[in-house]
Design a protein around this motif. Structure first.
Motif, PDB file in Angstrom:
ATOM      1  N   ARG A 197       0.835  -1.195   0.000  1.00 13.64           N
ATOM      2  CA  ARG A 197       0.000   0.000   0.000  1.00 13.64           C
ATOM      3  C   ARG A 197       0.876   1.253   0.000  1.00 13.64           C
ATOM      4  O   ARG A 197       1.982   1.253   0.505  1.00 13.64           O
ATOM      5  N   VAL A 198       0.324   2.318  -0.563  1.00  9.57           N
ATOM      6  CA  VAL A 198       0.978   3.617  -0.471  1.00  9.57           C
ATOM      7  C   VAL A 198       0.613   4.221   0.876  1.00  9.57           C
ATOM      8  O   VAL A 198      -0.570   4.388   1.191  1.00  9.57           O
ATOM      9  N   VAL A 199       1.621   4.537   1.677  1.00 10.98           N
ATOM     10  CA  VAL A 199       1.363   5.024   3.031  1.00 10.98           C
ATOM     11  C   VAL A 199       1.516   6.534   3.148  1.00 10.98           C
ATOM     12  O   VAL A 199       0.990   7.148   4.087  1.00 10.98           O
ATOM     13  N   ARG A 200       2.241   7.152   2.209  1.00  9.66           N
ATOM     14  CA  ARG A 200       2.455   8.610   2.264  1.00  9.66           C
ATOM     15  C   ARG A 200       2.791   9.103   0.862  1.00  9.66           C
ATOM     16  O   ARG A 200       3.577   8.475   0.152  1.00  9.66           O
ATOM     17  N   THR A 201       2.188  10.229   0.477  1.00 11.01           N
ATOM     18  CA  THR A 201       2.396  10.773  -0.858  1.00 11.01           C
ATOM     19  C   THR A 201       2.778  12.238  -0.763  1.00 11.01           C
ATOM     20  O   THR A 201       2.118  13.008  -0.051  1.00 11.01           O
ATOM     21  N   THR A 202       3.823  12.616  -1.475  1.00  8.99           N
ATOM     22  CA  THR A 202       4.259  14.011  -1.530  1.00  8.99           C
ATOM     23  C   THR A 202       4.177  14.487  -2.973  1.00  8.99           C
ATOM     24  O   THR A 202       4.791  13.898  -3.862  1.00  8.99           O
ATOM     25  N   THR A 244       5.847   3.423  -0.041  1.00  8.97           N
ATOM     26  CA  THR A 244       5.012   2.231   0.056  1.00  8.97           C
ATOM     27  C   THR A 244       5.402   1.383   1.261  1.00  8.97           C
ATOM     28  O   THR A 244       6.477   1.544   1.842  1.00  8.97           O
ATOM     29  N   SER A 245       4.517   0.463   1.588  1.00  9.07           N
ATOM     30  CA  SER A 245       4.731  -0.425   2.737  1.00  9.07           C
ATOM     31  C   SER A 245       5.711  -1.546   2.435  1.00  9.07           C
ATOM     32  O   SER A 245       5.999  -2.367   3.310  1.00  9.07           O
ATOM     33  N   PHE A 246       6.264  -1.603   1.222  1.00  6.44           N
ATOM     34  CA  PHE A 246       7.150  -2.729   0.859  1.00  6.44           C
ATOM     35  C   PHE A 246       8.350  -2.887   1.776  1.00  6.44           C
ATOM     36  O   PHE A 246       8.616  -4.027   2.222  1.00  6.44           O
ATOM     37  N   PRO A 247       9.250  -1.876   2.014  1.00  7.13           N
ATOM     38  CA  PRO A 247       9.175  -0.457   1.683  1.00  7.13           C
ATOM     39  C   PRO A 247       9.909  -0.128   0.374  1.00  7.13           C
ATOM     40  O   PRO A 247      10.909  -0.746   0.018  1.00  7.13           O
ATOM     41  N   SER A 248       9.366   0.875  -0.335  1.00  5.21           N
ATOM     42  CA  SER A 248       9.995   1.373  -1.548  1.00  5.21           C
ATOM     43  C   SER A 248       9.482   2.777  -1.785  1.00  5.21           C
ATOM     44  O   SER A 248       8.602   3.262  -1.065  1.00  5.21           O
ATOM     45  N   VAL A 249      10.037   3.430  -2.805  1.00  4.87           N
ATOM     46  CA  VAL A 249       9.616   4.787  -3.158  1.00  4.87           C
ATOM     47  C   VAL A 249       9.222   4.794  -4.624  1.00  4.87           C
ATOM     48  O   VAL A 249      10.004   4.368  -5.487  1.00  4.87           O
ATOM     49  N   LEU A 250       8.000   5.246  -4.911  1.00  4.64           N
ATOM     50  CA  LEU A 250       7.524   5.397  -6.280  1.00  4.64           C
ATOM     51  C   LEU A 250       7.680   6.851  -6.691  1.00  4.64           C
ATOM     52  O   LEU A 250       7.412   7.759  -5.894  1.00  4.64           O
TER      53      LEU A 250
END
Length: 261
Positions: A90-95, A112-118
Motif C-alpha cells: 500500500r501507499v502510506v504517504r504521498t508528496t 510504500t509499505s514494501f518499503p519502496s519509493v515510487l
C-alpha cells in the motif's frame, strides 16, 4: 546543497548465518530460480524513505514549487501510482511537488509499505526505488538511493523528457551526469490512462519540452513575473512561426521540383 542522509551499515545474513553481499551475490551463472519474486530482507530498503524526504526538503528549499503531503493516496493521485497497490503493498504517504511554472514537469513521490519509493514524473513517467526488490535482482541500498536521486534531479534539471506519437507510442528519456536512459512503450502496449495523460499534457504545452525548474523566489508572490511569462510566450511563438515558415519553404521547394520533372 543536497546531502544524502547517512545510510546504515546494517549486515543481513543468509540461512547459514553468512553476511549477504547485496549487489554482488550472483556469479556468471546468474541467480537461482527460487530467488525470483522473493525478498528475504525488504527492510533493508527502509532508509530510502529518509532519502526521499531529504530530497523533497532540498527541492522545496531550492526551487519555486508548491509541496503537499498526504497520508496514503490523495484523491488526485496519478493512475500510475494508484495501480501499483496490490496485495499487501500500500501507499502510506504521498508528496506532490508542483513547480509554479507550467512548462516544468511535476513530481509525485509515494512511500510504500514494501518499503519502496515510487516516483511519478511529468504526465506518464513512473519509476521505483528499488526498481524491483526481489532477491534475484540483488539491488543494493546504495544503488537504489543513487537511482532515486538521479530520477528526482533529472526532473528538476529538465533532463526528464516524454512524448507520445501514433507511430512510436510513449518515449521517455531520463538524463543523468553519467548519460541518459531511454525507453519506449509501443502504442498498442501502453495503458490508455498514460496515453491520455501524456496527450493532454502535450496539448497544454503545445508539444514543448519540459523546462528546468526555476529557482526559489523569496518575494511575497512566489510566482513568475507576468513580464517574464509574456517574454517566454513570445519567444516560443516566434520560434514556432520560424519553424512553420521553414516547413512551408521546404514544401514549396518540393512542389517546384515536381512541376519541373
Amino acid at each position: 546543497m543536497y546531502v544524502r542522509p547517512e545510510l546504515p551499515a546494517t549486515v543481513f545474513v543468509d540461512a547459514a548465518g553468512e553476511p549477504i553481499p547485496y549487489g554482488d551475490r550472483w556469479g556468471i551463472d546468474g541467480p537461482p530460480e527460487r530467488t525470483y519474486s522473493r525478498t528475504r530482507h525488504p527492510e533493508r530498503f527502509e532508509p530510502l524513505i529518509a532519502v526521499s524526504r531529504a530530497l523533497v526538503d532540498h527541492l522545496e528549499a531550492t526551487y519555486d514549487v508548491d509541496v503537499e503531503v498526504t497520508e496514503g493516496l490523495p484523491d488526485d493521485a496519478p493512475d500510475t501510482i494508484r495501480d501499483f497497490e496490490h496485495g499487501q503493498v500500500r501507499v502510506v504517504r504521498t508528496t506532490t511537488v508542483v513547480p509554479r511554472h507550467g512548462l516544468c514537469a511535476p513530481l509525485v513521490i509515494a512511500e510504500t509499505s514494501f518499503p519502496s519509493v515510487l516516483v511519478a514524473m511529468g504526465a506518464a513517467g513512473l519509476e521505483r526505488a528499488p526498481a524491483c526488490g526481489c532477491d534475484a535482482c540483488d539491488e543494493s541500498l546504495e544503488a537504489s538511493a543513487e537511482e532515486l536521486e538521479n530520477l528526482i534531479f533529472a526532473v528538476a534539471k529538465g533532463r526528464y523528457q516524454e512524448r507520445y506519437s501514433w507511430t512510436e507510442g510513449i518515449e521517455i528519456v531520463v538524463g543523468a551526469d553519467q548519460g541518459a536512459r531511454w525507453s519506449r512503450t509501443p502504442r498498442q502496449a501502453a495503458d490508455k490512462e498514460r496515453v491520455d495523460a501524456l496527450k493532454q499534457s502535450q496539448r497544454l504545452r503545445h508539444g514543448e519540452r519540459w523546462m528546468p525548474w526555476p529557482a526559489r523566489r523569496d518575494d511575497a508572490a512566489g510566482t513568475w513575473d507576468d513580464a517574464v511569462d509574456e517574454s517566454r510566450r513570445r519567444s516560443r511563438l516566434a520560434a514556432r512561426s520560424g519553424h512553420e515558415a521553414a516547413v512551408e519553404q521546404a514544401i514549396e521547394r518540393i512542389r517546384r521540383r515536381l512541376r519541373a520533372s
